[in-house]
Design a protein around this motif. Structure first.
Motif, mmCIF file in Angstrom:
data_model
loop_
_atom_site.group_PDB
_atom_site.id
_atom_site.type_symbol
_atom_site.label_atom_id
_atom_site.label_comp_id
_atom_site.label_asym_id
_atom_site.label_seq_id
_atom_site.Cartn_x
_atom_site.Cartn_y
_atom_site.Cartn_z
ATOM 1 N N LYS A 89 -5.811 42.954 5.128
ATOM 2 C CA LYS A 89 -7.080 42.327 4.741
ATOM 3 C C LYS A 89 -6.968 41.604 3.392
ATOM 4 O O LYS A 89 -7.540 40.529 3.211
ATOM 5 N N ALA A 90 -6.250 42.196 2.456
ATOM 6 C CA ALA A 90 -6.101 41.575 1.139
ATOM 7 C C ALA A 90 -5.291 40.283 1.234
ATOM 8 O O ALA A 90 -5.669 39.259 0.662
ATOM 9 N N LEU A 91 -4.180 40.319 1.962
ATOM 10 C CA LEU A 91 -3.359 39.114 2.087
ATOM 11 C C LEU A 91 -4.077 38.039 2.894
ATOM 12 O O LEU A 91 -4.041 36.861 2.520
ATOM 13 N N VAL A 92 -4.744 38.422 3.962
ATOM 14 C CA VAL A 92 -5.517 37.464 4.759
ATOM 15 C C VAL A 92 -6.571 36.789 3.881
ATOM 16 O O VAL A 92 -6.725 35.566 3.897
ATOM 17 N N LEU A 118 -4.086 36.082 -7.988
ATOM 18 C CA LEU A 118 -5.031 35.810 -6.899
ATOM 19 C C LEU A 118 -4.994 36.930 -5.861
ATOM 20 O O LEU A 118 -6.042 37.395 -5.408
ATOM 21 N N LEU A 119 -3.800 37.371 -5.511
ATOM 22 C CA LEU A 119 -3.684 38.452 -4.543
ATOM 23 C C LEU A 119 -4.239 39.761 -5.111
ATOM 24 O O LEU A 119 -4.910 40.519 -4.405
ATOM 25 N N ALA A 120 -3.992 40.014 -6.388
ATOM 26 C CA ALA A 120 -4.540 41.218 -7.021
ATOM 27 C C ALA A 120 -6.069 41.195 -6.987
ATOM 28 O O ALA A 120 -6.706 42.222 -6.717
ATOM 29 N N ASP A 121 -6.654 40.036 -7.236
ATOM 30 C CA ASP A 121 -8.112 39.921 -7.177
ATOM 31 C C ASP A 121 -8.622 40.174 -5.761
ATOM 32 O O ASP A 121 -9.634 40.856 -5.570
ATOM 33 N N CYS A 122 -7.918 39.619 -4.773
ATOM 34 C CA CYS A 122 -8.323 39.842 -3.381
ATOM 35 C C CYS A 122 -8.189 41.314 -3.003
ATOM 36 O O CYS A 122 -9.052 41.858 -2.302
ATOM 37 N N LEU A 123 -7.151 41.957 -3.477
ATOM 38 C CA LEU A 123 -6.979 43.382 -3.210
ATOM 39 C C LEU A 123 -8.124 44.186 -3.821
ATOM 40 O O LEU A 123 -8.669 45.097 -3.180
ATOM 41 N N THR A 124 -8.515 43.835 -5.032
ATOM 42 C CA THR A 124 -9.632 44.534 -5.676
ATOM 43 C C THR A 124 -10.910 44.373 -4.862
ATOM 44 O O THR A 124 -11.654 45.342 -4.676
ATOM 45 N N ILE A 125 -11.160 43.183 -4.355
ATOM 46 C CA ILE A 125 -12.358 42.925 -3.550
ATOM 47 C C ILE A 125 -12.338 43.761 -2.275
ATOM 48 O O ILE A 125 -13.346 44.378 -1.900
ATOM 49 N N VAL A 126 -11.193 43.803 -1.612
ATOM 50 C CA VAL A 126 -11.074 44.558 -0.361
ATOM 51 C C VAL A 126 -11.250 46.058 -0.620
ATOM 52 O O VAL A 126 -11.947 46.747 0.129
ATOM 53 N N VAL A 127 -10.641 46.554 -1.677
ATOM 54 C CA VAL A 127 -10.785 47.977 -2.014
ATOM 55 C C VAL A 127 -12.241 48.287 -2.367
ATOM 56 O O VAL A 127 -12.800 49.291 -1.918
ATOM 57 N N ALA A 128 -12.871 47.405 -3.133
ATOM 58 C CA ALA A 128 -14.275 47.612 -3.506
ATOM 59 C C ALA A 128 -15.170 47.624 -2.271
ATOM 60 O O ALA A 128 -16.073 48.464 -2.158
#
Length: 147
Positions: free
Chosen positions: A27-30, A106-116
């Motif tokens: 989900k984060a990479l997508v 950018l990927l770290a930010d997306c990972l944070t969003i998915v985890v949140a």
């Protein structure tokens, strides 16, 4: 060297212990590839990335998302020396893959969003602060070869 409090270490370990890597990683990479389409250029051998649905259902993207998330386990196990832990990956991404180091953020930010999104109200500001600090250290370590 980064200083970690016991609370930060516990928060970060707790987050990772509750993650479903097979769900969160893809989900984060997508999300990253859809929201920031220029990042797709590094995945030319991964097959069809022509639209959001193709990216969401691409098994190579899912597998790489899982691989990236498992790669963070290395940082989790070596929190006092993340820079050295990622030295080889930094060289690989810089010299062989030629990945723009801004994409790690950018990927770290997306990972944070998915985890949140997954943790909902349980993802407190303190948890977010510790998680983003951890990811910022990883991003910095991955970008070391570029400096």
């Amino acid at each position: 060297m980064v200083e970690w409090t016991d609370q930060e270490r516990n928060i970060i370990s707790g987050i990772f212990s509750n993650l479903d890597y097979d769900d969160i990683g893809p989900k984060a990479l997508v999300r990253c590839l859809i929201v920031y389409p220029w990042t797709q250029r590094y995945f030319g051998t991964f097959g069809n990335l022509s639209n959001a649905d193709a990216i969401k259902t691409n098994p190579n993207i899912a597998a790489h998302g899982i691989k990236v998330l498992h790669g963070l386990d290395r940082a989790l196990k070596n929190m006092d020396n993340i820079k050295a832990t990622y030295a080889e990956l930094s060289v690989l991404h810089s010299e062989k893959l030629h990945v723009d180091p801004d994409n790690f953020k950018l990927l770290a930010d997306c990972l944070t969003i998915v985890v949140a999104a997954k943790l909902g109200n349980a993802f407190t500001p303190d948890m977010q602060a510790a998680f983003q600090k951890f990811l910022a250290v990883v991003v910095s370590a991955l970008g070391m070869q570029y400096h």
